[in-house]
Design an enzyme around this catalytic site. Structure first.
Site, mmCIF file in Angstrom:
data_model
loop_
_atom_site.group_PDB
_atom_site.id
_atom_site.type_symbol
_atom_site.label_atom_id
_atom_site.label_comp_id
_atom_site.label_asym_id
_atom_site.label_seq_id
_atom_site.Cartn_x
_atom_site.Cartn_y
_atom_site.Cartn_z
ATOM 1 N N GLU A 322 0.700 -1.558 -0.024
ATOM 2 C CA GLU A 322 -0.287 -0.198 0.229
ATOM 3 C C GLU A 322 0.862 1.256 -0.514
ATOM 4 O O GLU A 322 1.219 1.948 1.339
ATOM 5 C CB GLU A 322 -1.180 -0.020 0.725
ATOM 6 C CG GLU A 322 -1.940 -1.311 1.606
ATOM 7 C CD GLU A 322 -2.666 -1.487 2.305
ATOM 8 O OE1 GLU A 322 -2.034 -0.704 3.654
ATOM 9 O OE2 GLU A 322 -3.110 -1.744 2.782
ATOM 10 N N PRO A 323 1.537 1.668 -0.659
ATOM 11 C CA PRO A 323 2.746 2.942 -1.486
ATOM 12 C C PRO A 323 1.338 3.618 -1.119
ATOM 13 O O PRO A 323 0.858 4.214 -1.960
ATOM 14 C CB PRO A 323 3.067 2.649 -2.586
ATOM 15 C CG PRO A 323 2.356 1.966 -2.993
ATOM 16 C CD PRO A 323 1.879 0.912 -2.604
ATOM 17 N N GLY A 324 1.519 5.056 -0.544
ATOM 18 C CA GLY A 324 0.877 5.877 -0.400
ATOM 19 C C GLY A 324 2.479 6.613 -0.670
ATOM 20 O O GLY A 324 2.076 7.413 -2.078
ATOM 21 N N ARG A 325 3.081 7.323 0.045
ATOM 22 C CA ARG A 325 3.798 8.470 0.432
ATOM 23 C C ARG A 325 4.978 8.043 -1.259
ATOM 24 O O ARG A 325 5.438 9.110 -2.635
ATOM 25 C CB ARG A 325 4.755 8.429 0.896
ATOM 26 C CG ARG A 325 6.128 9.811 1.194
ATOM 27 C CD ARG A 325 6.833 9.766 2.304
ATOM 28 N NE ARG A 325 6.063 8.737 4.131
ATOM 29 C CZ ARG A 325 6.319 10.059 4.757
ATOM 30 N NH1 ARG A 325 6.053 11.008 4.084
ATOM 31 N NH2 ARG A 325 5.215 9.319 5.781
ATOM 32 N N CYS A 393 -1.848 32.839 12.460
ATOM 33 C CA CYS A 393 -1.209 33.614 13.402
ATOM 34 C C CYS A 393 -1.033 32.821 14.822
ATOM 35 O O CYS A 393 -1.586 31.707 14.836
ATOM 36 C CB CYS A 393 -2.121 34.749 13.613
ATOM 37 S SG CYS A 393 -2.946 35.846 12.652
ATOM 38 N N TYR A 423 0.893 13.799 1.539
ATOM 39 C CA TYR A 423 0.508 14.682 3.483
ATOM 40 C C TYR A 423 0.270 16.279 3.001
ATOM 41 O O TYR A 423 1.111 16.376 4.200
ATOM 42 C CB TYR A 423 0.969 13.900 4.144
ATOM 43 C CG TYR A 423 0.773 12.758 4.351
ATOM 44 C CD1 TYR A 423 0.028 11.887 4.708
ATOM 45 C CD2 TYR A 423 2.265 11.267 4.562
ATOM 46 C CE1 TYR A 423 -0.300 10.994 4.703
ATOM 47 C CE2 TYR A 423 1.872 10.029 3.151
ATOM 48 C CZ TYR A 423 1.043 9.702 3.931
ATOM 49 O OH TYR A 423 0.809 7.812 3.686
HETATM 50 C C1 PLP Z 1 -0.650 5.082 5.929
HETATM 51 C C2 PLP Z 1 -0.861 4.063 5.831
HETATM 52 C C3 PLP Z 1 -0.357 3.822 4.044
HETATM 53 C C4 PLP Z 1 0.851 4.358 3.169
HETATM 54 O O1 PLP Z 1 2.117 4.824 4.245
HETATM 55 P P1 PLP Z 1 3.268 5.494 2.854
HETATM 56 O O2 PLP Z 1 4.135 6.012 4.598
HETATM 57 O O3 PLP Z 1 2.748 6.510 2.659
HETATM 58 O O4 PLP Z 1 3.429 4.619 2.656
HETATM 59 C C5 PLP Z 1 -0.289 2.643 4.161
HETATM 60 N N1 PLP Z 1 -1.454 1.596 5.123
HETATM 61 C C6 PLP Z 1 -1.767 2.419 5.658
HETATM 62 C C7 PLP Z 1 -2.561 1.227 6.249
HETATM 63 C C8 PLP Z 1 -1.660 2.756 5.777
HETATM 64 O O5 PLP Z 1 -1.656 3.761 7.464
#
Ligand code: PLP
Length: 465
Positions: A322-325, A393, A423
């Site tokens: 599950e890559p996000g970043r 502020c 993010y």
């Molecule tokens: C935040 C998160 C991700 C993504 O993490 P990254 O560091 O952005 O790759 C994947 N799975 C779960 C369950 C998360 O909480």
């Protein structure tokens, strides 16, 4: 004809990214940029995916989030290819959309063959608005409300990643009402702390997420899930951390998870079909952060999982990551206009911009490092030490401390903060009633708005006048 054009484009994309990191003359020295989609042109202007950022700032105004669509697609392809190559079958990367959630991104990742991880009804709604195939969506979060659960089921969500027993009960009850069999993964904590690089008894076990293997709670919840009628237990999930630069934590986490799977097989004759290893690969925010070879890392994880599964004599599960970043961070850049410059002799210098913690709260939250470059003077030496601060502020409204900009930094200059694709927009707020910036996508020679700039009228849209 269209095929040929698409093929050429793909070739170009792959070829382009194979070049070694671009070295450009910034700060008077040849350095390699944090990402190879960043260059400097003959005018000394910073370029993003080949486009002049000073011109983009003029065209779209500031502050503005830029996103490099080619880079997002490229990052998706790296994961997709590696997952196909090393795991095969149904294995698939899921884009963790909390990193950046807006309609267009769901279309892009879907076109690139990724599924999605969603964490709220809001993210589900956004994905639905983009026409995302919800059977490829996995619903996370440690506290889904009954409304969330009902909404997700009515949208045809593929999988729930259930966090705890109460939630399993709610899914069972609501799925029964709707007369559906709902596929569910259980979120477990394998007891790995990615930051100490040690398997620890506390640390991750005491997380607010999931059920711990070590305490026996994981087994309890598995047994319970198997007894439910409308919950179809499809496997297990774990997430070891974020901004991880090493496969070691995945190797150890997957070992623990496979041992658990083997244990469940022996005790309950339950064969888990899926193993979701979560997200977390790191990105380069600053020069000193390492490059990660995602393909090589995934290969290493796959080799290890295959060997472990063979050793335990269990079937190879379908693997998800599950890559996000690492999908969106280096595809993003934020442009601001410089305003007030405050010099406090003997103390500190401040350069203020027309955005701040409202569009990027990450330094304020956890002192995240960022690289800052003056986009219209990107070829000038940088000797002016200062902090880049926002307009809110709040003294904690800082984007980055102790950076160096050109000596002649002045009002009207364009400041670029790199690697802001993850993010930032998704954590943005309207503090001080500051409207959120737009997201402008750049692709090839074109640019287009994917999310409009919030207007002042938008700010009172929900106010009862
Ligand atoms: C935040 C998160 C991700 C993504 O993490 P990254 O560091 O952005 O790759 C994947 N799975 C779960 C369950 C998360 O909480």
């Amino acid at each position: 004809m269209i095929f040929a054009a698409a093929f050429l484009k793909l070739l170009k994309l792959v070829y382009k990214r194979k070049e070694s990191p671009v070295r450009v003359n910034v700060r008077g020295v040849e350095i390699s940029m944090v990402c190879d989609n960043i260059t400097v042109n003959g005018k000394g202007h910073l370029c993003f995916d080949g486009q002049d950022t000073v011109e983009l700032a003029q065209k779209y105004g500031t502050p503005v989030y830029l996103m490099d669509e080619d880079r997002i697609r490229y990052n998706c392809r790296v994961y997709r290819r590696a997952m196909e190559k090393y795991f095969g079958g149904e294995s698939m990367a899921l884009y963790a959309s909390k990193a950046a959630s807006f309609a267009k991104i769901y279309s892009i990742v879907s076109e690139e063959g990724l599924g999605a991880d969603v964490v709220s009804s809001g993210e589900i709604y956004t994905a639905m608005a983009a026409g995302f195939d919800m059977s490829k969506a996995f619903f996370h979060s440690n506290n889904k409300t009954d409304e969330d659960i009902a909404y997700a089921i009515s949208c045809g969500i593929g999988f729930f990643v259930a966090d705890n027993v109460e939630e399993l009960n709610a899914i069972e009850r609501i799925a029964a009402q709707k007369n559906v069999k709902q596929k569910v993964l259980l979120r477990l904590t394998p007891g790995i702390d990615p930051h100490t690089y040690a398997a620890v008894a506390t640390g991750k076990v005491d997380s607010k997420f999931g059920s711990a293997i070590e305490t026996g709670q994981a087994e309890e919840i598995t047994k319970y899930a198997l007894s439910l009628e409308h919950v179809v237990l499809d496997g297990f999930h774990c997430h070891v951390g974020s901004q991880v630069f090493d496969s070691d934590v995945y190797l150890r986490a997957s070992d623990v998870m496979l041992e658990f799977i083997s244990d469940m097989k022996k005790k309950y004759n339950y064969s888990a079909k899926r193993l979701d290893l979560g997200g977390g690969y790191g990105v380069r925010y600053i020069e000193s952060h390492p490059h990660i070879d995602i393909d090589a890392n995934i290969k290493q994880v796959a080799d290890s999982i295959k060997a472990k599964a063979a050793q335990l004599n269990i079937e190879m599960p379908v693997i998800h990551m599950e890559p996000g970043r690492s999908i969106v961070a280096d595809a993003g850049m934020t442009l601001y206009t410089v305003g007030t410059i405050k010099k406090i002799p003997g103390y500190k210098n401040y350069v203020s911009i027309d955005g701040g913690m409202t569009d990027n709260p990450r330094f304020a939250l956890y002192r995240s490092p960022y690289t800052v470059i003056l986009a219209n003077k990107a070829d000038k030496p940088c000797d002016f030490e200062c902090s880049l601060v926002g307009r809110c502020c709040e003294s904690g409204d800082i984007i980055q401390e102790n950076i160096k900009l050109p000596d002649d930094v002045s009002r009207g200059d364009i400041a670029a903060v790199l690697t802001t694709g993850a993010y930032n927009y998704s954590m943005a707020s309207n503090y001080n009633r500051i409207p959120r910036p737009p997201i402008v996508m750049v692709r090839g020679n074109e640019s287009y708005v994917a999310v409009k700039r919030e207007s002042l009228a938008d700010l009172v849209a929900n106010d009862v006048l």
